[in-house]
Design a protein around this motif. Sequence first.
Motif: not given
Lengths: 466, 466
Positions: A159-168, B78-88
Amino acid sequence: MVGPENSEKPTILIRGWLWFRDIPSKPLAKLRGVARQAIELAKDDPRRLIHSLKVGLTVTLVSLLYYLQPLYNNLGASAMWAVMTVVVVFEFSVGGTIGKCLNRGLATLAAAALALGANHLAILSGGENEPYVIGLFVFIQAVAMSFVRFFPKVKARYDYGMLIFILTFSLVSISGLRINEVIKLAQARFVTIVIGASTCLAVCILIYPVWAGEDLHKYVGKNISQLGNFLEEHMDQCFKRSSDARIEITKPSISNLNSILVDSKGREETLANLAGWEPGHGQFMFRHPWKQYLKIGNLTRQCACRLEPINDYLNSNIQAPQEIQCKIQEAFSESGKTLKELAWAIETMTKPSSANPHIENLKTASENLKILLRSGIKGDESDILQIIPIAVVMTDMVSSVEQIGDAVNELSLMAKFKSKTGNGVEGESEIGHDKNCIEIGMAEIPSLSVAIDERTEFSADEQILI
Amino acid sequence: MVGPENSEKPTILIRGWLWFRDIPSKPLAKLRGVARQAIELAKDDPRRLIHSLKVGLTVTLVSLLYYLQPLYNNLGASAMWAVMTVVVVFEFSVGGTIGKCLNRGLATLAAAALALGANHLAILSGGENEPYVIGLFVFIQAVAMSFVRFFPKVKARYDYGMLIFILTFSLVSISGLRINEVIKLAQARFVTIVIGASTCLAVCILIYPVWAGEDLHKYVGKNISQLGNFLEEHMDQCFKRSSDARIEITKPSISNLNSILVDSKGREETLANLAGWEPGHGQFMFRHPWKQYLKIGNLTRQCACRLEPINDYLNSNIQAPQEIQCKIQEAFSESGKTLKELAWAIETMTKPSSANPHIENLKTASENLKILLRSGIKGDESDILQIIPIAVVMTDMVSSVEQIGDAVNELSLMAKFKSKTGNGVEGESEIGHDKNCIEIGMAEIPSLSVAIDERTEFSADEQILI
């Protein structure tokens, strides 16, 4: 009307004053409560405190990247990724930490590579369409990966890997639109992530490691042994009480039974999942059969479930013929012994051969009871009706205990448990106890001796216990 | 020796060729399997697909920050923090998303403020000591917060917030050592996080929202109704089979019973935790008594647990006196009806008043059975011995069903369920069925009529069912 009003005013004032006076003491009392809970948590499992200290140490170590000029010059602001990695990846058990590290590392690499490829494709498609093409890619991968997270196997381990995949993937592909040195940046990030992860792993494995596999191993053994204790001690008390005096029954063992029933399933599954990530350690090989522990755990729960209704009968004063009580007590105590032997076998990782005679005794005791009930049913009916529910629970339980025995045997073969050097002292005193019990029964009711005569085909070993 | 060798060579070749030929088909078969699983997952709960599309949409929306020049100029990298927030932060249920947003937002603010304070203290302590003081602060907060995560209440609801606290405190306080414009940077990050979180919340709540509370409500109701179905249909089949022909017993309902036992606990607790974050929606107020659902769920599991041993008796051909079978069947079918009424009351959020007569019937049926067993025990003993385990299970179950009824009643008071407009059609046909059953019994054994005479103090409503 004046009197009451006058006397009410001071009461309100006094109440107000009391309320006001209590203000500082309330949060203090709460704080004291929290402190007490914290001390209990630490006492209950000191590894929690050690884990916290380990996290603190690792975060501080990784922060050195910022303090030391030469390191900072090379890595720049990317150094923060090291801190991030540590905080997010550091788990209580080694398995958890390794799992998260691998998930994070592999997902980052795969997603970054794919995102760079997607960027390249977008550039090839022509300057104007670039944002749209990349937007499409980001959308498609986010949808696909979010859906893949619903697969039960993926959810359990990746699950965590999938999250990081979307993020990266999202970050790298959209950064490509703005920052031309995306590869250089990705390199710096990757280096810092590796630094963070390796510091994490080093601290986690080298300083007081917590192995999820070992926890699972002990936990499953402990549950079986708790069940065994419950059967031996508790049932003993229950029958003593009905015949002797009103001894206070110790309630804690019932609540233990409940905790086996309710909480163990999730915990065992989590531990088995984490244990799958762990390398060989101590007595456990790399591919230790962790799944088998889940099977044993399920059977233990089933057994506890079948014992659960017994609580209702404990409060009623059982008045059944002595020899039936004796048989039931024998079966319960044999089950208890079997389970404790099995738990001991798991704990010491030896073959559960010493449990086998107990299982045989158990089968005999269960058969005997059935025969006895059939022949003894002409006795006082209301007494027998009272004892029958317990007899039913007992029969169910006996088959459960047998199944647990089989599962532990399988485990001992799969994990190549070592053979045990014999110890036969414990058994003898029990046989004496059971013999006594039978002699009482024999003297009282003739139908029992018929039942015993029917079973002459049994081996000498079993006959002692009949 | 030449013959076998000659014939072996072609076999190896053929085998090799077959193995080689299968290479492309194997991953294809696997891929087909995965696709099939994916389709099943989507069919099983189409909200999964919708959720994935929502995540894709939100990530793409937030990526606009990068595409649009004016937005990017203001926010920069800093815009990347928005993407990060959404994914997480984006979770399946509204409760999960709100919980993570609040955790992330509040923890970031608190940690950033504290870290700035710590920085200020470090600067006051003098330039040389600064790194040591900050290192000490980082260490202390990481240890403390890691330990706090072990508190059960914190773990259930604020675990993510604690993680973000450690992360933000460490990042902000060590950044202070290097970057002088730390406040400006923090501001930009905070704005992007707010943008990400609010986009997330908007999409999550406005487009096909998934409410954890509603899920919990339906899930608890469904489990009770499944248990009711099991009792009504399955037990009916079981007795039909013993008297009529060998009808195939439908196994799925047993596996349903198992799923109630094993998987429901964790799921219910998770849903109740998530539901706690959700605002009022539909028929649910903001402070809907979600905890009461956990209580009902526990009682349902207990009831399923008590029914579990029944599986063992289903395969044996039951040959008990007709009137005892009738009584047991009646009790099981009454329990089934009670549970289904209770499930219906939960589902429609109406007062469970229609379940009360069934509960009364249930008590009567249970009492009658006890009386019957006591008086009828002079019949064929082995038959009665066969039926007794089922009777025991039944008695346990009756008390469980009563407890579930009480808990649902409590829920209806706490959540102010509306009163029901009467419907009395369903009950009538059942009464006819039960009457038939009794008449058979009455004709066969006189002791039953004595049992009925003993109960003349019951109301007319109950007498019909005796």
